[in-house]
Design a protein around this motif. Structure first.
Motif, PDB file in Angstrom:
ATOM      1  N   HIS A  12       0.861  -1.192   0.000  1.00 40.22           N
ATOM      2  CA  HIS A  12       0.000   0.000   0.000  1.00 40.22           C
ATOM      3  C   HIS A  12       0.887   1.228   0.000  1.00 40.22           C
ATOM      4  N   PHE A  13       0.461   2.256  -0.700  1.00 39.23           N
ATOM      5  CA  PHE A  13       1.191   3.519  -0.664  1.00 39.23           C
ATOM      6  C   PHE A  13       0.247   4.623  -0.213  1.00 39.23           C
ATOM      7  N   CYS A  14       0.795   5.591   0.528  1.00 37.37           N
ATOM      8  CA  CYS A  14       0.001   6.764   0.921  1.00 37.37           C
ATOM      9  C   CYS A  14      -0.066   7.736  -0.248  1.00 37.37           C
ATOM     10  N   HIS A  15      -1.265   8.131  -0.592  1.00 33.26           N
ATOM     11  CA  HIS A  15      -1.453   9.151  -1.630  1.00 33.26           C
ATOM     12  C   HIS A  15      -2.313  10.253  -1.039  1.00 33.26           C
ATOM     13  N   ASP A  16      -2.427  11.363  -1.785  1.00 34.28           N
ATOM     14  CA  ASP A  16      -3.222  12.494  -1.283  1.00 34.28           C
ATOM     15  C   ASP A  16      -4.620  12.043  -0.891  1.00 34.28           C
ATOM     16  N   GLN A  21      -4.004   0.748  -2.488  1.00 37.22           N
ATOM     17  CA  GLN A  21      -3.480  -0.612  -2.601  1.00 37.22           C
ATOM     18  C   GLN A  21      -2.923  -0.792  -4.008  1.00 37.22           C
ATOM     19  N   VAL A  22      -1.626  -1.046  -4.084  1.00 34.47           N
ATOM     20  CA  VAL A  22      -0.952  -1.153  -5.369  1.00 34.47           C
ATOM     21  C   VAL A  22      -0.766  -2.617  -5.761  1.00 34.47           C
ATOM     22  N   LEU A  23      -0.592  -3.445  -4.744  1.00 31.93           N
ATOM     23  CA  LEU A  23      -0.222  -4.841  -5.035  1.00 31.93           C
ATOM     24  C   LEU A  23      -0.936  -5.795  -4.088  1.00 31.93           C
ATOM     25  N   SER A  42       1.078  -1.271 -17.814  1.00 29.78           N
ATOM     26  CA  SER A  42       1.811  -0.233 -17.111  1.00 29.78           C
ATOM     27  C   SER A  42       1.027   0.208 -15.877  1.00 29.78           C
ATOM     28  N   GLY A  43       1.704   0.345 -14.755  1.00 26.85           N
ATOM     29  CA  GLY A  43       1.049   0.826 -13.536  1.00 26.85           C
ATOM     30  C   GLY A  43       0.395  -0.263 -12.703  1.00 26.85           C
ATOM     31  N   CYS A  44       0.523  -1.532 -13.124  1.00 28.26           N
ATOM     32  CA  CYS A  44      -0.172  -2.606 -12.381  1.00 28.26           C
ATOM     33  C   CYS A  44       0.616  -3.056 -11.155  1.00 28.26           C
ATOM     34  N   GLY A  45       1.829  -2.551 -10.992  1.00 26.28           N
ATOM     35  CA  GLY A  45       2.596  -2.890  -9.787  1.00 26.28           C
ATOM     36  C   GLY A  45       3.764  -3.831 -10.036  1.00 26.28           C
ATOM     37  N   LYS A  46       4.161  -4.002 -11.286  1.00 24.61           N
ATOM     38  CA  LYS A  46       5.257  -4.944 -11.603  1.00 24.61           C
ATOM     39  C   LYS A  46       6.573  -4.526 -10.943  1.00 24.61           C
ATOM     40  N   SER A  47       6.907  -3.234 -11.086  1.00 21.33           N
ATOM     41  CA  SER A  47       8.180  -2.782 -10.504  1.00 21.33           C
ATOM     42  C   SER A  47       8.133  -2.832  -8.980  1.00 21.33           C
ATOM     43  N   THR A  48       6.948  -2.575  -8.433  1.00 25.02           N
ATOM     44  CA  THR A  48       6.802  -2.668  -6.976  1.00 25.02           C
ATOM     45  C   THR A  48       7.051  -4.112  -6.535  1.00 25.02           C
ATOM     46  N   LEU A  49       6.475  -5.065  -7.251  1.00 32.14           N
ATOM     47  CA  LEU A  49       6.707  -6.476  -6.938  1.00 32.14           C
ATOM     48  C   LEU A  49       8.195  -6.810  -7.090  1.00 32.14           C
ATOM     49  N   TRP A  50       8.800  -6.322  -8.164  1.00 29.36           N
ATOM     50  CA  TRP A  50      10.225  -6.584  -8.417  1.00 29.36           C
ATOM     51  C   TRP A  50      11.099  -6.027  -7.279  1.00 29.36           C
ATOM     52  N   ARG A  51      10.780  -4.808  -6.830  1.00 33.77           N
ATOM     53  CA  ARG A  51      11.568  -4.209  -5.732  1.00 33.77           C
ATOM     54  C   ARG A  51      11.415  -5.027  -4.454  1.00 33.77           C
ATOM     55  N   ILE A  52      10.210  -5.566  -4.234  1.00 40.89           N
ATOM     56  CA  ILE A  52       9.996  -6.400  -3.045  1.00 40.89           C
ATOM     57  C   ILE A  52      10.802  -7.700  -3.182  1.00 40.89           C
ATOM     58  N   PRO A 208      -4.677  -5.398 -13.638  1.00 43.82           N
ATOM     59  CA  PRO A 208      -4.391  -3.970 -13.404  1.00 43.82           C
ATOM     60  C   PRO A 208      -4.420  -3.692 -11.899  1.00 43.82           C
ATOM     61  N   ARG A 209      -3.929  -2.531 -11.512  1.00 49.08           N
ATOM     62  CA  ARG A 209      -3.797  -2.197 -10.091  1.00 49.08           C
ATOM     63  C   ARG A 209      -5.094  -2.414  -9.316  1.00 49.08           C
ATOM     64  N   PRO A 210      -5.092  -3.053  -8.171  1.00 49.37           N
ATOM     65  CA  PRO A 210      -3.918  -3.603  -7.514  1.00 49.37           C
ATOM     66  C   PRO A 210      -3.466  -4.907  -8.165  1.00 49.37           C
TER      67      PRO A 210
HETATM   68  N1  LIG Z   1       6.986   5.007  -3.853  1.00 54.40           N
HETATM   69  C1  LIG Z   1       5.737   5.137  -4.297  1.00 54.40           C
HETATM   70  N2  LIG Z   1       4.867   5.973  -3.677  1.00 54.40           N
HETATM   71  C2  LIG Z   1       3.602   6.079  -4.095  1.00 54.40           C
HETATM   72  N3  LIG Z   1       3.073   5.413  -5.134  1.00 54.40           N
HETATM   73  C3  LIG Z   1       3.886   4.574  -5.810  1.00 54.40           C
HETATM   74  C4  LIG Z   1       5.261   4.380  -5.432  1.00 54.40           C
HETATM   75  N4  LIG Z   1       5.809   3.478  -6.271  1.00 54.40           N
HETATM   76  C5  LIG Z   1       4.843   3.126  -7.138  1.00 54.40           C
HETATM   77  N5  LIG Z   1       3.692   3.779  -6.866  1.00 54.40           N
HETATM   78  C6  LIG Z   1       2.418   3.623  -7.585  1.00 54.40           C
HETATM   79  O1  LIG Z   1       2.140   2.241  -7.643  1.00 54.40           O
HETATM   80  C7  LIG Z   1       1.543   1.898  -8.876  1.00 54.40           C
HETATM   81  C8  LIG Z   1       2.314   0.791  -9.521  1.00 54.40           C
HETATM   82  O2  LIG Z   1       3.602   1.270  -9.908  1.00 54.40           O
HETATM   83  P1  LIG Z   1       4.701   0.315 -10.537  1.00 54.40           P
HETATM   84  O3  LIG Z   1       5.004  -0.779  -9.602  1.00 54.40           O
HETATM   85  O4  LIG Z   1       5.844   1.188 -10.942  1.00 54.40           O
HETATM   86  O5  LIG Z   1       3.949  -0.257 -11.836  1.00 54.40           O
HETATM   87  P2  LIG Z   1       4.503  -0.899 -13.187  1.00 54.40           P
HETATM   88  O6  LIG Z   1       5.943  -1.236 -12.967  1.00 54.40           O
HETATM   89  O7  LIG Z   1       3.636  -2.089 -13.426  1.00 54.40           O
HETATM   90  O8  LIG Z   1       4.317   0.123 -14.261  1.00 54.40           O
HETATM   91  C9  LIG Z   1       1.507   3.174  -9.705  1.00 54.40           C
HETATM   92  O9  LIG Z   1       0.214   3.730  -9.581  1.00 54.40           O
HETATM   93  C10 LIG Z   1       2.511   4.060  -9.034  1.00 54.40           C
HETATM   94  O10 LIG Z   1       2.181   5.417  -9.175  1.00 54.40           O
END
Ligand SMILES: Nc1ncnc2c1ncn2[C@@H]1O[C@H](COP(=O)(O)OP(=O)(O)O)[C@@H](O)[C@H]1O
Ligand SMILES: [Mg+2]
Length: 258
Positions: A12-16, A21-23, A42-52, A208-210
């Motif tokens: 989960h990420f904090c947004h305004d 819930q991203v993933l 794009s934006g489905c959380g792949k990089s977030t999963l990869w970083r984890i 798509p997200r989450p």
């Molecule tokens: N550090 C962060 N803080 C807030 N939101 C984030 C952060 N990293 C990613 N997000 C959000 O999480 C979602 C998924 O991002 P990301 O994992 O980069 O997707 P993908 O790699 O599939 O394009 C996006 O909506 C992005 O804006």
């Protein structure tokens, strides 16, 4: 080689507007020697999963296990390759590949460094600085840097996305060659169906997200793959259909509280 288990991972990420819930929750087992392509828009959380998976970011919930042992943070059993080669411009190729040993205060295994540079096909460029390398060669150096510590798993986040189409095909072939020769496990993130079809022994489709697992499809085709073969086209069709179906699997509401 070891099994990588993703157990009920969430992020989960904090947004305004509140907490987004991203993933997840996301469960997946990656077996030794698999070449798993994680495919999603794009934006489905792949990089977030990869970083984890790489240990660069902690999950909000859930666990990551390597051979049944919970892991956190980075370690040299998981080699990482970013979309951008991220080489240090003031170091040579050889010094960049050896950087992990230097950072850890370890003696640089010179022969292993040279062998790895040869494995990725840039021998002869050991003493060259990154700005003299083409995009494909720089990414080969980045792959060598990840491989030189003999990781169990290679984690790659869209590593060829910035390359031109022909270089990309060459890099896919080079990576397959490395995967087959090193019997390593690869987790490869992509948003490109054709790239996933060229590489994967299993394609994992994210919603798509989450980002959650929408479907997983085995690709039991040997290499080199004939992209015009009926079996290839059939499997490509299945993957494309599952990807389209996945768009309907994500919930309407993505803010979990406000
Ligand atoms: N550090 C962060 N803080 C807030 N939101 C984030 C952060 N990293 C990613 N997000 C959000 O999480 C979602 C998924 O991002 P990301 O994992 O980069 O997707 P993908 O790699 O599939 O394009 C996006 O909506 C992005 O804006
Ligand atoms: Mg990404």
């Amino acid at each position: 080689m070891q099994k990588l288990s993703i157990n009920s991972i969430e992020k989960h990420f904090c947004h305004d507007q509140g907490l987004m819930q991203v993933l997840g929750p996301l469960n997946l087992e990656i077996l030794p020697g698999e070449f798993v392509c994680i495919l999603g828009e794009s934006g489905c959380g792949k990089s977030t999963l990869w970083r984890i998976l790489a240990g660069l970011e902690a999950p909000s919930a859930g666990k990551l296990l390597l051979d049944e042992q919970a892991i956190s943070g980075t370690d040299y059993r998981r080699g990482v390759v970013f979309q951008n080669p991220a080489l240090l411009p003031w170091l040579t190729v050889e010094e960049n590949v050896a950087l992990g040993f230097k950072i850890r205060g370890k003696k640089v295994p010179k022969q292993a460094v040279r062998d790895t540079i040869k494995l990725v096909g840039i021998d002869g460029f050991e003493n060259v600085k990154p700005k003299k390398l083409s995009g494909g060669m720089a990414q080969r150096a980045a792959i060598a840097r990840a491989l030189v510590s003999n990781p169990d798993v290679l984690l790659m986040d869209e590593p060829f996305a910035a390359l031109d189409a022909v270089t990309r095909l060459r890099m896919q072939e080079a990576l397959l060659d490395i995967w087959q020769r090193q019997s390593i496990t690869v987790v490869f993130i992509t948003h490109d169906i054709d790239e996933a079809m060229a590489l994967a022994s299993r394609v994992v489709i994210m919603t798509p997200r989450p980002g959650r697992i929408a479907a997983t499809i085995d690709i039991p085709l040997s290499h080199p793959r004939m992209r015009a073969d009926d079996e290839f086209l059939h499997l490509r069709g299945l993957v494309a259909d599952e990807l389209v179906k996945s768009f309907k699997k994500s919930p309407d509401r993505e803010l979990i509280c406000s």
